[in-house]
Scaffold this motif. Structure first.
Motif, PDB file in Angstrom:
ATOM      1  N   ASP A  78       0.813  -1.216   0.000  1.00 47.10           N
ATOM      2  CA  ASP A  78       0.000   0.000   0.000  1.00 47.10           C
ATOM      3  C   ASP A  78       0.849   1.270   0.000  1.00 47.10           C
ATOM      4  O   ASP A  78       0.352   2.352   0.325  1.00 47.10           O
ATOM      5  N   ALA A  79       2.117   1.162  -0.333  1.00 42.29           N
ATOM      6  CA  ALA A  79       3.017   2.313  -0.254  1.00 42.29           C
ATOM      7  C   ALA A  79       2.487   3.522  -1.014  1.00 42.29           C
ATOM      8  O   ALA A  79       2.608   4.668  -0.558  1.00 42.29           O
ATOM      9  N   ALA A  80       1.873   3.291  -2.161  1.00 40.54           N
ATOM     10  CA  ALA A  80       1.365   4.401  -2.975  1.00 40.54           C
ATOM     11  C   ALA A  80       0.245   5.160  -2.275  1.00 40.54           C
ATOM     12  O   ALA A  80      -0.049   6.311  -2.641  1.00 40.54           O
ATOM     13  N   ARG A  81      -0.379   4.541  -1.270  1.00 37.98           N
ATOM     14  CA  ARG A  81      -1.461   5.197  -0.542  1.00 37.98           C
ATOM     15  C   ARG A  81      -0.945   6.105   0.562  1.00 37.98           C
ATOM     16  O   ARG A  81      -1.747   6.749   1.240  1.00 37.98           O
ATOM     17  N   PHE A  82       0.384   6.168   0.754  1.00 39.97           N
ATOM     18  CA  PHE A  82       0.973   6.973   1.833  1.00 39.97           C
ATOM     19  C   PHE A  82       1.990   7.961   1.269  1.00 39.97           C
ATOM     20  O   PHE A  82       3.154   7.962   1.662  1.00 39.97           O
ATOM     21  N   PRO A  83       1.571   8.856   0.384  1.00 36.53           N
ATOM     22  CA  PRO A  83       2.534   9.779  -0.233  1.00 36.53           C
ATOM     23  C   PRO A  83       3.113  10.792   0.739  1.00 36.53           C
ATOM     24  O   PRO A  83       4.181  11.351   0.467  1.00 36.53           O
ATOM     25  N   ALA A  84       2.437  11.035   1.869  1.00 39.07           N
ATOM     26  CA  ALA A  84       2.909  12.032   2.833  1.00 39.07           C
ATOM     27  C   ALA A  84       3.723  11.419   3.967  1.00 39.07           C
ATOM     28  O   ALA A  84       4.208  12.144   4.842  1.00 39.07           O
ATOM     29  N   LEU A  85       3.904  10.087   3.979  1.00 40.01           N
ATOM     30  CA  LEU A  85       4.599   9.438   5.097  1.00 40.01           C
ATOM     31  C   LEU A  85       6.053   9.891   5.141  1.00 40.01           C
ATOM     32  O   LEU A  85       6.799   9.754   4.176  1.00 40.01           O
ATOM     33  N   ARG A  86       6.446  10.411   6.298  1.00 40.66           N
ATOM     34  CA  ARG A  86       7.812  10.896   6.475  1.00 40.66           C
ATOM     35  C   ARG A  86       8.530  10.199   7.634  1.00 40.66           C
ATOM     36  O   ARG A  86       9.760  10.268   7.709  1.00 40.66           O
ATOM     37  N   ALA A  87       7.796   9.561   8.543  1.00 48.67           N
ATOM     38  CA  ALA A  87       8.426   8.904   9.690  1.00 48.67           C
ATOM     39  C   ALA A  87       7.781   7.548   9.919  1.00 48.67           C
ATOM     40  O   ALA A  87       6.556   7.429   9.945  1.00 48.67           O
ATOM     41  N   LEU A  88       8.621   6.535  10.103  1.00 47.88           N
ATOM     42  CA  LEU A  88       8.132   5.170  10.301  1.00 47.88           C
ATOM     43  C   LEU A  88       8.975   4.500  11.369  1.00 47.88           C
ATOM     44  O   LEU A  88      10.217   4.564  11.326  1.00 47.88           O
ATOM     45  N   PHE A  89       8.295   3.873  12.337  1.00 48.28           N
ATOM     46  CA  PHE A  89       9.000   3.130  13.373  1.00 48.28           C
ATOM     47  C   PHE A  89       8.454   1.713  13.389  1.00 48.28           C
ATOM     48  O   PHE A  89       7.245   1.497  13.535  1.00 48.28           O
ATOM     49  N   LEU A  90       9.326   0.730  13.198  1.00 47.22           N
ATOM     50  CA  LEU A  90       8.945  -0.670  13.126  1.00 47.22           C
ATOM     51  C   LEU A  90       9.247  -1.394  14.426  1.00 47.22           C
ATOM     52  O   LEU A  90      10.361  -1.288  14.954  1.00 47.22           O
ATOM     53  N   ALA A  91       8.254  -2.117  14.940  1.00 48.37           N
ATOM     54  CA  ALA A  91       8.404  -2.989  16.113  1.00 48.37           C
ATOM     55  C   ALA A  91       8.580  -2.199  17.403  1.00 48.37           C
ATOM     56  O   ALA A  91       9.474  -2.464  18.195  1.00 48.37           O
ATOM     57  N   ASP A  92       7.698  -1.238  17.613  1.00 47.37           N
ATOM     58  CA  ASP A  92       7.711  -0.457  18.854  1.00 47.37           C
ATOM     59  C   ASP A  92       7.015  -1.269  19.940  1.00 47.37           C
ATOM     60  O   ASP A  92       5.825  -1.098  20.203  1.00 47.37           O
ATOM     61  N   CYS A  93       7.770  -2.166  20.575  1.00 47.74           N
ATOM     62  CA  CYS A  93       7.226  -3.073  21.586  1.00 47.74           C
ATOM     63  C   CYS A  93       8.035  -2.940  22.867  1.00 47.74           C
ATOM     64  O   CYS A  93       9.256  -2.792  22.835  1.00 47.74           O
ATOM     65  N   THR A  94       7.365  -2.995  23.986  1.00 51.53           N
ATOM     66  CA  THR A  94       8.036  -2.933  25.272  1.00 51.53           C
ATOM     67  C   THR A  94       8.545  -4.315  25.663  1.00 51.53           C
ATOM     68  O   THR A  94       8.142  -5.337  25.107  1.00 51.53           O
ATOM     69  N   GLY A  95       9.423  -4.345  26.656  1.00 52.57           N
ATOM     70  CA  GLY A  95       9.925  -5.617  27.149  1.00 52.57           C
ATOM     71  C   GLY A  95       8.844  -6.493  27.728  1.00 52.57           C
ATOM     72  O   GLY A  95       8.934  -7.730  27.684  1.00 52.57           O
ATOM     73  N   GLU A  96       7.786  -5.875  28.269  1.00 46.86           N
ATOM     74  CA  GLU A  96       6.666  -6.642  28.800  1.00 46.86           C
ATOM     75  C   GLU A  96       5.875  -7.317  27.680  1.00 46.86           C
ATOM     76  O   GLU A  96       5.273  -8.370  27.880  1.00 46.86           O
ATOM     77  N   GLU A  97       5.899  -6.709  26.505  1.00 44.04           N
ATOM     78  CA  GLU A  97       5.176  -7.283  25.367  1.00 44.04           C
ATOM     79  C   GLU A  97       5.995  -8.339  24.644  1.00 44.04           C
ATOM     80  O   GLU A  97       5.468  -9.360  24.203  1.00 44.04           O
TER      81      GLU A  97
END
Length: 320
Positions: free
Chosen positions: A87-106
């Motif tokens: 779906d990359a073409a649907r996000f033309p304004a995306l400027r910041a992406l963070f992958l796997a934002d999980c806590t140690g408890e998760e």
């Protein structure tokens, strides 16, 4: 590990979390918040992604965080990442992406099963900030964190958080052309969890040749922090930096002495050595050498080695 709001684009916006496809709340404007997707162990990511893309004006989304993407047991990131890439073409304004934002408890950081993230940079040529957590150093899945050398004209911030960052990822960063990159942060980790980076792997980064805009460098969370400090002390890239972080690792007086005897650091605005194994005298020497020149020196979170059977053990801030 705690949840991280590392990206500048994210800091400027309230984080709005979607975790339930039955969520009937009135949604904020797509570009006004940082969107965080969290399956909360209940909703398949495929369904949550469809819910998100159906209800939100994706062409206005500027910052996106992928939180826990599994709903019943730990799973590879790749299928979730493939949905985003498709779906990359649907996000033309995306400027910041963070992958796997999980806590140690998760999920422990070493259990996060990532994959090749090169397509993210290829499919989002206007992306300015990318953060990645994990790497699957426990071998829980068939894939692990990987990266191929790329050229990306827009990326300003790149951060890898790992208890064991694979050396091929570090070498790929060093071989990439990132002319706009201003901030680079690498949590190198320990060999037990896949952190096999050597000073030789870092050498191309330390020349600064491919990173003309770099102003902050973080080489952190390493069990070879003294060796890294010695290499940094003579590294050409340091002259162009405004801030330097050698924090979270096993830095001792040996590494700090190399910094003091190396090239001048008084041009730095900030030197972060927090979570260290320095003596009190060395902390005083560092402050005396740099603070009068206007450099803020962080030597907080002083650690003491563990002693067992006549041996000393030093530990990084984040491993498992």
């Amino acid at each position: 590990m705690t949840s991280t709001q590392l990206l500048e684009t994210c800091r400027d916006r309230t984080t709005f979390t979607l975790s339930d496809t039955d969520d009937s709340r009135t949604l904020p404007s797509a570009g006004a918040v940082t969107w965080r997707l969290d399956c909360a162990y209940e909703t398949p990511f495929t369904e949550l992604w469809r819910h998100f893309t159906d209800r939100v004006a994706t062409d206005d989304v500027r910052s996106l965080i992928i939180g826990p993407w599994w709903h019943d047991e730990y799973a590879e990131l790749r299928p979730a990442l493939e949905l985003l890439l498709a779906d990359a073409a649907r996000f033309p304004a995306l400027r910041a992406l963070f992958l796997a934002d999980c806590t140690g408890e998760e999920c422990e950081i070493s259990w996060l099963q990532l994959s090749d993230i090169t397509p993210v940079l290829e499919r989002f040529p206007l992306l300015e900030e990318l953060g990645v957590r994990g790497g699957d150093s426990q071998g829980l899945g068939p894939e692990t964190l990987s990266l191929r050398p790329v050229r990306h004209e827009a990326l300003r911030v790149l951060r890898f958080e790992s208890g064991g960052l694979p050396a091929p990822v570090v070498r790929a960063v060093a071989a990439s052309d990132l002319p706009a990159l201003e901030r680079l942060e690498l949590w190198l980790g320990v060999s037990q969890y896949g952190g096999d980076t050597t000073v030789a792997d870092l050498a191309p980064l330390l020349t600064g040749g491919r990173l003309p805009a770099l102003r902050h460098l973080g080489l952190q969370d390493s069990e070879i922090q003294d060796e890294i400090a010695a290499a940094v002390a003579a590294a050409p890239v340091v002259a162009q930096l405004e801030s330097l972080s050698l924090s979270m690792g096993t830095l001792t007086d040996t590494g700090a002495e190399a910094l003091l005897r190396g090239q001048p650091l008084t041009h730095l605005r900030h030197l972060d050595l927090s979570h260290h194994f320095l003596s009190a005298d060395m902390c005083d020497r560092l402050r005396a050498a740099l603070v009068p020149a206007g450099t803020e020196v962080d030597v907080s979170d002083r650690q003491k080695p563990h002693r067992s059977r006549g041996e000393e053990w030093r530990y990084v801030a984040v491993s498992e």
